[in-house]
Scaffold this active site. Sequence first.
Site, PDB file in Angstrom:
ATOM      1  CG  ASP A  26      -0.336  -0.576   2.472  1.00  0.00           C
ATOM      2  OD1 ASP A  26       0.899  -0.524   2.595  1.00  0.00           O
ATOM      3  OD2 ASP A  26      -1.085  -1.080   3.318  1.00  0.00           O
TER       4      ASP A  26
ATOM      5  CD  GLU B 285      -8.596   0.568   7.811  1.00  0.00           C
ATOM      6  OE1 GLU B 285      -8.605  -0.373   8.618  1.00  0.00           O
ATOM      7  OE2 GLU B 285      -7.832   1.554   7.921  1.00  0.00           O
TER       8      GLU B 285
ATOM      9  CG  ASN C  22      -8.875  -1.862  11.996  1.00  0.00           C
ATOM     10  OD1 ASN C  22      -7.911  -2.499  11.572  1.00  0.00           O
ATOM     11  ND2 ASN C  22      -9.375  -0.824  11.360  1.00  0.00           N
TER      12      ASN C  22
ATOM     13  CG  HIS D  55      -5.825  -2.494   8.816  1.00  0.00           C
ATOM     14  ND1 HIS D  55      -5.883  -1.191   9.257  1.00  0.00           N
ATOM     15  CD2 HIS D  55      -4.512  -2.833   8.917  1.00  0.00           C
ATOM     16  CE1 HIS D  55      -4.680  -0.781   9.601  1.00  0.00           C
ATOM     17  NE2 HIS D  55      -3.832  -1.764   9.410  1.00  0.00           N
TER      18      HIS D  55
HETATM   19  C1  F6R Z   1       1.463  -1.590   6.131  1.00  0.00           C
HETATM   20  C2  F6R Z   1       0.136  -2.200   6.181  1.00  0.00           C
HETATM   21  C3  F6R Z   1      -0.638  -2.289   7.457  1.00  0.00           C
HETATM   22  C4  F6R Z   1       0.227  -2.664   8.662  1.00  0.00           C
HETATM   23  C5  F6R Z   1      -0.626  -2.709   9.920  1.00  0.00           C
HETATM   24  C6  F6R Z   1       0.207  -3.019  11.152  1.00  0.00           C
HETATM   25  O1  F6R Z   1       1.996  -1.640   4.829  1.00  0.00           O
HETATM   26  O2  F6R Z   1      -0.356  -2.611   5.166  1.00  0.00           O
HETATM   27  O3  F6R Z   1      -1.662  -3.239   7.301  1.00  0.00           O
HETATM   28  O4  F6R Z   1       0.815  -3.915   8.429  1.00  0.00           O
HETATM   29  O5  F6R Z   1      -1.270  -1.481  10.104  1.00  0.00           O
HETATM   30  O6  F6R Z   1       1.098  -1.958  11.370  1.00  0.00           O
HETATM   31  P1  F6R Z   1       2.240  -2.068  12.461  1.00  0.00           P
HETATM   32  O7  F6R Z   1       3.197  -3.086  11.997  1.00  0.00           O
HETATM   33  O8  F6R Z   1       2.858  -0.689  12.492  1.00  0.00           O
HETATM   34  O9  F6R Z   1       1.575  -2.433  13.738  1.00  0.00           O
END
Ligand code: F6R
Length: 244
Positions: A67, A143, A136, A138
């Site tokens: 992303d 989301e 959450n 995702h």
């Molecule tokens: C990042 C992404 C998100 C993260 C998720 C966890 O490229 O796609 O889904 O993997 O928000 O983030 P962290 O590792 O910072 O807890």
Amino acid sequence: MQIKVLDHYTELSKQAAHIVIDTISRKEDSVLGLPTGGTPEGMYKELVEQYKNGEISFSQVTAFNLDEYIGIPQNHTQSYYTFMQEKLYSHIDIDSKQTHIPSGEATNLELECSRYEKLIDQAGQLDLLIIGIGTNGHIGFNEPGADIQATTSVVHLAQSTIEANARFFDRIEEVPKQAITMGLGTMINKSKHILLLASGKQKAEIIQQLLTSQEVKSELPASVLHLHQNVTILLDREAASLWE
Ligand code: F6R
């Protein structure tokens, strides 16, 4: 689904790097799907170290990020483009033409999404897709409520995601509210092996939800992993604490 609990984040990172290296050792032109965020940082550090020790070459590897934010320039300190350069790409021998991140600056974002999806199709299946998970549920920026069959799309970030990501910005108002993300359908249908990493007690509740039911529901985007035949989950003790 293969689930492994490691004592500490350091071991989780080493184990994740080992899986990446193993994938590339078996197929030097592997296609990888890569995440950003706090969780994979240790893995990237380990990969850079292994590269510097001559254990691994990325020269034939192709990589697709999950992303990118919309609304900040590519060279912004918090763009995922910058993250990847700083944490991995500038330290290894990967061909920059083979590193792909959606452009959140494209004038036609829908076109950018289809261009990105097409690039993934042209590369063939992702040999290894590495993902983190939001509190959450995702994955990527898909989301709760996301379409389970979606391909790469423009999405709105949930308020909880904006709050979680505010730690990387000076002020919460600066956190982008939209992003381009690889879709849940892309992840499930176009990868051979999915590796989910989760660390820390803030992930314990969502991991428990994900692992105590096989039900696939769009309110818990990560539950689509139950549809895939080859998923590995690495947890540290804290992330596993409510599940074990
Ligand atoms: C990042 C992404 C998100 C993260 C998720 C966890 O490229 O796609 O889904 O993997 O928000 O983030 P962290 O590792 O910072 O807890």
